[in-house]
Design an enzyme around this catalytic site. Structure first.
Site, PDB file in Angstrom:
ATOM      1  CB  SER A 288      -0.916  -0.017   1.234  1.00 16.53           C
ATOM      2  OG  SER A 288      -1.770   1.112   1.269  1.00 16.53           O
ATOM      3  CB  CYS A 289       1.900   3.823  -1.433  1.00 12.56           C
ATOM      4  SG  CYS A 289       0.996   3.809  -2.993  1.00 12.56           S
ATOM      5  N   GLY A 290       0.206   5.901  -0.795  1.00 10.26           N
ATOM      6  CA  GLY A 290      -0.750   7.004  -0.742  1.00 10.26           C
ATOM      7  C   GLY A 290      -1.937   6.783  -1.651  1.00 10.26           C
TER       8      GLY A 290
END
Length: 337
Positions: A288-290
């Site tokens: 996951s990330c932004g």
């Protein structure tokens, strides 16, 4: 006697690879191909020189694909940096355009039809080898996301340049200005590999169960910078809470890249770093990330480090979706204050 003489004088023709029929044509090309997923500027330059660009050719080509993208608070745009400096004959893949236009979240995957239309507009055929690259300003950043998108929609030959920052620094050829128009082609509508994508509801159930007895030991790897993961630094999108999912592991992309030239680190170093962070190759992984862009850097690093391809997914909506959809009372946003 004559037969023996003919056999002795026979010399084989130069090696050519005959490609299968594609769209009703048979492509013939010399064996100048890229074999590794991550390619160096020197390798790409050599391959491009041996696969001479021609608008008239119907043979499979090597196409540089610029995936430059900047965070919304940066002020720069991918198309501007593409026009300023690019690999000759490159095409531009716009992450802010090739997406689910009906989603409230920034970079959700497009439909298969929209993906095919985008590839067709770019003049990319199914049998072309595509080398995705980033801006020279940022180094490895958004190219892995575009490469991952091409892969999960079934494009067979995809590579990542490591990287355009080094390409420009080392004096490999570039061009600037308005790009030449490309001839639109018909790209077949593919089928999305859903086993590589994680959706909100499923991620939520997994996170709620993490640490419970008998629950599947899924690892959630968060690619955002440590300050945003910890909740001490703000998110680049105004009004969005920072923090992290319970029991997620911060694998900031800065850990995986060379500090100066922003290339992906060698496989041996990546394996060591991921091991020190406790990333277990035997357990399922969700990155996951932004907005689902830099999570693909983590996924690429896992590939380079030799982690299995199975049971690895990217959470498409990532933190932007998560922070907007979970309820404050659920305790699913944690901060390390």
């Amino acid at each position: 006697m004559l037969l023996t003489t003919l056999r002795a004088s026979f010399r084989p023709l130069p090696s050519l690879s005959i490609r299968p029929l594609v769209g009703g044509r048979r492509a013939m090309s010399s064996q100048y191909t890229l074999t590794s997923y991550i390619v160096t500027p020197a390798e790409l330059d050599s391959a491009l020189k041996k696969n001479v660009y021609s608008k008239l050719s119907t043979a499979p080509r090597i196409i540089p694909l610029c995936a430059s993208w900047f965070l919304p608070n940066d002020g720069r745009t991918g198309i501007d940096t593409f026009k300023e400096s690019r690999i000759p004959h490159a095409r531009f893949f716009d992450l802010d355009d090739v997406k689910d236009q009906n989603s409230p979240y920034p970079h959700m995957l497009p439909s298969a039809k929209d993906f095919a239309n985008a590839m067709g507009r770019l003049g990319i055929r199914k049998d072309d080898s595509v080398v995705v690259y980033d801006s020279k300003e940022l180094g490895i950043f958004s190219a892995p996301r575009v490469a991952w998108t091409l892969q999960i929609f079934g494009h067979p030959n995809v590579h990542i340049l490591n990287n355009f920052k080094v390409w420009a620094r080392d004096g490999f050829p570039t061009e600037s200005g308005e790009p030449d128009e490309v001839e639109r082609v018909s790209y077949p509508i593919p089928e999305l590999d859903k086993t590589k994508v994680a959706a909100f509801e499923e991620v939520k159930e997994i996170v709620k169960d993490l640490g419970k007895e008998g629950a599947e030991e899924v690892q959630v790897l968060d690619a955002r910078p440590a300050g945003r993961w910890a909740g001490t630094d703000p998110e680049p999108r105004e009004g969005l809470s920072s923090g992290h999912m319970p029991q997620s592991t911060n694998v900031a992309t800065s850990y995986l890249l060379h500090p100066e030239d922003k290339t992906l680190l060698p496989a041996s170093e990546l394996k060591q770093i991921l091991g020190k962070l406790g990333v277990d190759p035997s357990k399922p992984i969700i990155s996951s990330c932004g907005t689902g862009v830099t999570a693909a850097i983590v996924d690429t690093a896992l590939t380079e480090a030799g982690y299995p391809q199975e049971n690895r997914r990217i959470y498409d909506g990532s933190w932007t979706e998560w922070a907007q959809r979970v309820k404050p009372t659920e305790g699913l946003i944690q901060k390390s204050l």
